[in-house]
Design a protein around this motif. Structure first.
Motif, PDB file in Angstrom:
ATOM      1  N   GLY A  38       1.230  -1.278  -0.233  1.00 18.51           N
ATOM      2  CA  GLY A  38      -0.301  -0.038   0.006  1.00 18.51           C
ATOM      3  C   GLY A  38       1.020   1.501   0.170  1.00 18.51           C
ATOM      4  O   GLY A  38       1.889   1.328  -1.096  1.00 18.51           O
ATOM      5  N   ASN A  39       0.540   2.087   0.542  1.00 21.53           N
ATOM      6  CA  ASN A  39       1.337   3.362   0.316  1.00 21.53           C
ATOM      7  C   ASN A  39       2.365   3.316   1.505  1.00 21.53           C
ATOM      8  O   ASN A  39       2.811   4.069   1.583  1.00 21.53           O
ATOM      9  CB  ASN A  39       0.713   4.403   2.058  1.00 21.53           C
ATOM     10  N   PHE A  40       2.391   2.095   1.961  1.00 22.55           N
ATOM     11  CA  PHE A  40       4.099   1.390   2.907  1.00 22.55           C
ATOM     12  C   PHE A  40       5.037   1.220   1.879  1.00 22.55           C
ATOM     13  O   PHE A  40       6.238   0.970   2.680  1.00 22.55           O
ATOM     14  CB  PHE A  40       4.291   0.414   4.057  1.00 22.55           C
ATOM     15  N   LEU A  41       4.795   1.152   0.542  1.00 18.36           N
ATOM     16  CA  LEU A  41       5.894   0.613  -0.397  1.00 18.36           C
ATOM     17  C   LEU A  41       6.538   1.693  -0.802  1.00 18.36           C
ATOM     18  O   LEU A  41       5.698   2.591  -0.927  1.00 18.36           O
ATOM     19  CB  LEU A  41       5.019  -0.012  -1.831  1.00 18.36           C
ATOM     20  N   PRO A  42       7.282   1.791  -0.994  1.00 17.89           N
ATOM     21  CA  PRO A  42       8.911   2.779  -1.011  1.00 17.89           C
ATOM     22  C   PRO A  42       8.583   2.751  -2.504  1.00 17.89           C
ATOM     23  O   PRO A  42       8.295   2.726  -3.838  1.00 17.89           O
ATOM     24  CB  PRO A  42       9.780   2.225  -0.776  1.00 17.89           C
ATOM     25  N   VAL A  43       9.325   4.477  -2.754  1.00 16.24           N
ATOM     26  CA  VAL A  43       9.421   4.839  -3.911  1.00 16.24           C
ATOM     27  C   VAL A  43      10.120   5.151  -3.878  1.00 16.24           C
ATOM     28  O   VAL A  43      12.014   5.167  -3.415  1.00 16.24           O
ATOM     29  CB  VAL A  43       9.077   6.294  -4.086  1.00 16.24           C
ATOM     30  N   GLN A  44      10.828   5.310  -5.658  1.00 14.90           N
ATOM     31  CA  GLN A  44      12.644   5.408  -5.823  1.00 14.90           C
ATOM     32  C   GLN A  44      13.091   6.946  -6.531  1.00 14.90           C
ATOM     33  O   GLN A  44      14.675   6.650  -6.561  1.00 14.90           O
ATOM     34  CB  GLN A  44      13.217   3.912  -6.809  1.00 14.90           C
ATOM     35  N   ARG A  45      11.952   6.593  -6.941  1.00 18.19           N
ATOM     36  CA  ARG A  45      11.863   8.305  -8.424  1.00 18.19           C
ATOM     37  C   ARG A  45      12.942   9.684  -7.228  1.00 18.19           C
ATOM     38  O   ARG A  45      11.785   9.678  -5.758  1.00 18.19           O
ATOM     39  CB  ARG A  45      11.402   8.775  -9.022  1.00 18.19           C
ATOM     40  N   GLU A  46      13.397  10.418  -7.440  1.00 21.04           N
ATOM     41  CA  GLU A  46      13.795  11.579  -6.434  1.00 21.04           C
ATOM     42  C   GLU A  46      13.599  12.250  -7.828  1.00 21.04           C
ATOM     43  O   GLU A  46      13.678  12.797  -8.806  1.00 21.04           O
ATOM     44  CB  GLU A  46      15.390  11.667  -6.073  1.00 21.04           C
ATOM     45  N   VAL A  47      12.808  13.691  -7.164  1.00 25.42           N
ATOM     46  CA  VAL A  47      11.580  14.611  -8.174  1.00 25.42           C
ATOM     47  C   VAL A  47      12.576  15.727  -7.088  1.00 25.42           C
ATOM     48  O   VAL A  47      12.262  16.164  -5.977  1.00 25.42           O
ATOM     49  CB  VAL A  47      10.467  14.544  -7.482  1.00 25.42           C
ATOM     50  N   ASP A  48      11.910  16.704  -8.191  1.00 24.16           N
ATOM     51  CA  ASP A  48      11.592  18.378  -7.838  1.00 24.16           C
ATOM     52  C   ASP A  48      10.787  19.026  -8.893  1.00 24.16           C
ATOM     53  O   ASP A  48      10.825  18.853  -9.851  1.00 24.16           O
ATOM     54  CB  ASP A  48      13.527  18.720  -8.300  1.00 24.16           C
ATOM     55  N   ALA A  49       9.685  20.092  -8.094  1.00 28.31           N
ATOM     56  CA  ALA A  49       8.537  20.222  -8.564  1.00 28.31           C
ATOM     57  C   ALA A  49       8.554  21.529  -8.111  1.00 28.31           C
ATOM     58  O   ALA A  49       8.595  22.194  -7.306  1.00 28.31           O
ATOM     59  CB  ALA A  49       7.617  19.516  -8.359  1.00 28.31           C
ATOM     60  N   ARG A  50       7.746  22.265  -8.271  1.00 30.62           N
ATOM     61  CA  ARG A  50       7.942  23.938  -8.496  1.00 30.62           C
ATOM     62  C   ARG A  50       6.621  24.219  -8.031  1.00 30.62           C
ATOM     63  O   ARG A  50       5.868  23.454  -9.085  1.00 30.62           O
ATOM     64  CB  ARG A  50       8.276  25.459  -8.274  1.00 30.62           C
ATOM     65  N   ASP A  51       6.376  25.445  -7.976  1.00 29.00           N
ATOM     66  CA  ASP A  51       4.739  25.478  -7.643  1.00 29.00           C
ATOM     67  C   ASP A  51       3.388  24.911  -8.503  1.00 29.00           C
ATOM     68  O   ASP A  51       3.104  24.558  -8.848  1.00 29.00           O
ATOM     69  CB  ASP A  51       4.829  26.427  -9.292  1.00 29.00           C
ATOM     70  N   LEU A  52       3.684  24.210  -7.003  1.00 29.55           N
ATOM     71  CA  LEU A  52       2.485  22.921  -6.626  1.00 29.55           C
ATOM     72  C   LEU A  52       1.451  23.191  -6.298  1.00 29.55           C
ATOM     73  O   LEU A  52       1.209  24.616  -5.349  1.00 29.55           O
ATOM     74  CB  LEU A  52       3.181  22.533  -5.348  1.00 29.55           C
ATOM     75  N   ARG A  53      -0.387  22.601  -7.291  1.00 31.33           N
ATOM     76  CA  ARG A  53      -1.586  23.032  -6.919  1.00 31.33           C
ATOM     77  C   ARG A  53      -1.575  23.018  -5.912  1.00 31.33           C
ATOM     78  O   ARG A  53      -1.941  22.719  -5.236  1.00 31.33           O
ATOM     79  CB  ARG A  53      -1.797  21.827  -8.409  1.00 31.33           C
ATOM     80  N   VAL A  54      -2.418  23.888  -6.079  1.00 32.90           N
ATOM     81  CA  VAL A  54      -2.964  24.366  -4.239  1.00 32.90           C
ATOM     82  C   VAL A  54      -4.614  23.540  -4.687  1.00 32.90           C
ATOM     83  O   VAL A  54      -4.785  25.015  -5.510  1.00 32.90           O
ATOM     84  CB  VAL A  54      -2.873  25.592  -3.564  1.00 32.90           C
ATOM     85  N   ILE A  55      -4.996  22.713  -3.945  1.00 28.50           N
ATOM     86  CA  ILE A  55      -6.160  21.988  -4.488  1.00 28.50           C
ATOM     87  C   ILE A  55      -7.504  23.151  -3.534  1.00 28.50           C
ATOM     88  O   ILE A  55      -8.111  22.949  -4.485  1.00 28.50           O
ATOM     89  CB  ILE A  55      -6.179  20.761  -3.827  1.00 28.50           C
ATOM     90  N   SER A  56      -7.132  23.233  -2.114  1.00 30.50           N
ATOM     91  CA  SER A  56      -8.019  24.210  -1.527  1.00 30.50           C
ATOM     92  C   SER A  56      -7.405  25.261  -0.605  1.00 30.50           C
ATOM     93  O   SER A  56      -6.164  24.782  -0.341  1.00 30.50           O
ATOM     94  CB  SER A  56      -9.070  23.039  -1.329  1.00 30.50           C
ATOM     95  N   GLY A  57      -8.307  25.821  -0.140  1.00 31.48           N
ATOM     96  CA  GLY A  57      -7.264  26.926   0.924  1.00 31.48           C
ATOM     97  C   GLY A  57      -6.314  27.871   0.375  1.00 31.48           C
ATOM     98  O   GLY A  57      -6.570  28.454  -1.477  1.00 31.48           O
ATOM     99  N   ARG A  58      -5.638  28.020   0.366  1.00 30.14           N
ATOM    100  CA  ARG A  58      -3.968  29.271   0.483  1.00 30.14           C
ATOM    101  C   ARG A  58      -2.993  29.067   1.423  1.00 30.14           C
ATOM    102  O   ARG A  58      -3.397  28.913   2.550  1.00 30.14           O
ATOM    103  CB  ARG A  58      -4.456  30.614  -0.541  1.00 30.14           C
ATOM    104  N   ILE A  59      -1.939  29.521   0.167  1.00 25.94           N
ATOM    105  CA  ILE A  59      -0.798  29.030   1.480  1.00 25.94           C
ATOM    106  C   ILE A  59      -0.534  29.962   2.030  1.00 25.94           C
ATOM    107  O   ILE A  59      -0.874  31.352   1.118  1.00 25.94           O
ATOM    108  CB  ILE A  59       0.600  28.753   0.437  1.00 25.94           C
ATOM    109  N   PRO A  60      -0.676  30.595   3.324  1.00 22.43           N
ATOM    110  CA  PRO A  60      -0.205  31.502   4.468  1.00 22.43           C
ATOM    111  C   PRO A  60       0.876  32.752   3.633  1.00 22.43           C
ATOM    112  O   PRO A  60       2.108  32.387   3.510  1.00 22.43           O
ATOM    113  CB  PRO A  60      -0.370  31.686   5.813  1.00 22.43           C
ATOM    114  N   ALA A  61       0.640  33.594   3.573  1.00 18.02           N
ATOM    115  CA  ALA A  61       1.654  34.701   2.219  1.00 18.02           C
ATOM    116  C   ALA A  61       2.755  34.582   3.296  1.00 18.02           C
ATOM    117  O   ALA A  61       3.903  34.614   2.569  1.00 18.02           O
ATOM    118  CB  ALA A  61       1.097  36.014   1.518  1.00 18.02           C
TER     119      ALA A  61
END
Ligand SMILES: [Fe+2]
Length: 497
Positions: free
Chosen positions: A49-72
């Motif tokens: 399930g979600n205990f299965l490890p991931v192998q990929r190392e990722v960089d990602a910018r400007d992540l999508r805010v699905i709801s609400g907003r990030i405090p400025a």
């Protein structure tokens, strides 16, 4: 395609800037040339399930805010460590085995970016050279050929994955394992080497350490599976080891966490002991020995002699906080009736009140809801706290028979009134919630709770910020992660100052 090839191809693409293109974090999912998951599966529920490890190392910018907003005005990084074995383990005992992987969410100017990296330990280097798992489990070690270690590496039959926690002290980021050396990381999650705390040799530490509220010193625990000596190191605010003191237990004892108050180190140890004879007989090296009883040691920070208190045994993985009040020492913690690795389904939030004068203690159960991973506002560590934040499990999670350490609800427990408020995430898994102080905040609960969540139906993860004052309300922000973030252990809010 081999893992090394896929890793190189990923870094080649990342170096070209491709990973940074686009207004949302779609690139790693839409264009990556390797799967996120490790290329193996396991029947172990703590590798599924979600205990299965991931192998990929990722960089990602400007992540999508699905709801609400990030405090400025929020600026800092949420970093969370966890066991993420790269190669299929020879043996696995959650939560004692694995390679470390740090997942980080950097927040600034109302935006978020994500980065995850393995902790590049000597143990992981050995296994990468071999191309497969080499080490056994912490509870069932296997011999490891010393020839597998490169010059300069220290041969060991126990793996050090530095996967349990990540903290910041003395301007350094430190990835911690249990009863072994720790690794210094950069803010961009490069592994810089083993942490020496200003000395010449790597310092052996436990996974949980505590800051003194007045001096800023870090108090760090060191225990060993070989000897009954337990050490407490004092590391000054600049990151230099200042002093070490020791106490002796009846047997080598597993001590995952401890308490610091303004005047004491408080060692609270249930009889989970290391038994080499049991290991030789093919049993777990860790044994529960209730006949040894509970041992509590109060170690005055001024160097005075310890006070020992004994009583009926129980086990603690994690303490929320401890403090002095009215001549007593008050400790809020998660209580296990005994030590077992497949634990968590009988663990409850309780308060331990220690009377040093009478050398006695009593236990009060706050709630019968199953829980683990208690946290408080860390700015109040070792000082009186009212609120404890813990995850719990409700029937709104639709996973049949989830393994231990699976939760879907965050509780804010008021230890003064005995009441709690909650944020039930429904069919989403949530782990430990770290406190994020609100800039300019003055109250204990003036801040946010940060955690990764996982949707088992979509196999996707979010980063969630809850308002700690009103956790029952809609999240302050829900941020989409560019890949599944596996279940982990401990995280902290890291500020750059
Ligand atoms: Fe822990």
């Amino acid at each position: 395609m081999s893992h090394q090839l896929t890793r190189r191809s990923f870094h080649r693409l990342a170096a070209s800037g491709a990973a940074l293109i686009g207004s949302h974090a779609l690139w790693p999912l839409a264009h990556a040339d390797e799967p996120a998951d490790v290329p193996w599966t396991s029947d172990d529920p703590h590798l599924s399930g979600n205990f299965l490890p991931v192998q990929r190392e990722v960089d990602a910018r400007d992540l999508r805010v699905i709801s609400g907003r990030i405090p400025a005005d929020l600026r800092g990084v949420y970093m969370r460590n966890g066991p993420n074995p790269e190669f299929k383990p020879l043996g696995y005992a959650y939560p004692l085995d694995g390679d470390g992987m740090i997942h980080a969410v950097y927040i600034e100017d109302g935006k978020a970016r994500y980065r995850n990296r393995f902790v590049d330990t000597e143990s992981l280097k050995v296994e990468r050279r071999a191309g497969h798992a080499v080490f056994g489990s912490f509870t069932h070690p296997v011999p490891v050929d010393p020839a597998m270690f490169a010059p300069g590496e220290v041969p060991s039959q126990l793996k050090n994955g530095a996967f349990v926690n990540i903290i910041r002290h003395g301007g350094r980021l430190i990835a911690l394992n249990e009863a072994t050396t720790s690794y210094e990381m950069s803010m961009e999650l490069d592994t810089l080497g083993q942490w020496t705390a200003g000395g010449t040799e790597p310092l052996r530490l436990g996974a949980h350490n505590r800051h003194h509220p007045r001096t800023g010193d870090l108090y760090a625990l060191e225990y060993s599976w070989r000897t009954p000596m337990v050490k407490f190191h004092r590391i000054d605010p600049s990151g230099k080891l200042v002093s070490t003191r020791s106490v002796e237990m009846p047997m080598p004892t597993m001590i995952h966490d401890f308490i610091l108050t303004e005047r004491y180190i408080v060692l609270i140890a249930g009889p989970a002991v290391f038994d080499a004879q049991a290991a030789k007989a093919g049993k777990s090296m860790l044994q529960w020995r209730p006949d040894l009883g509970m041992r509590i040691a109060l170690l005055p920070l001024d160097g005075g002699a310890p006070t020992w208190i004994e009583g009926d045994p129980f086990f603690v993985f994690h303490f929320g906080n401890g403090f002095e009040r009215g001549g007593r020492i008050v400790v809020d913690y998660v209580h296990h009736e005994s030590f077992a690795l497949v634990h968590g389904k009988d663990a409850t939030l309780r308060r331990l009140t220690i009377d040093p004068a009478r050398r006695s203690f009593k236990v009060h159960q706050f709630s019968d809801e199953v829980t683990e991973f208690p946290r408080v506002n860390h700015l109040y560590e070792a000082l009186p706290t009212r609120y404890v934040y813990v995850p719990t499990l409700t029937s709104s999670l639709k996973l049949p028979d989830p393994p231990s350490a699976v939760f879907n609800t965050v509780l804010k427990f008021d230890t003064e009134t005995g009441r709690s408020s909650r944020h039930d995430l429904g069919n989403q898994i949530v782990g430990e919630a770290a406190f994020v102080p609100r800039p300019g905040g003055h109250r204990e609960d003036d801040g946010y709770l940060a955690a990764f969540t996982y949707d088992p139906a979509r196999r996707s993860s979010n980063f969630v910020l809850l308002d700690a004052r009103r956790i029952e309300e809609a999240p302050v922000a829900v941020i989409e992660m560019p890949q599944r973030v596996p279940q982990g252990l401990h995280g902290n809010w890291i500020t750059r100052t």
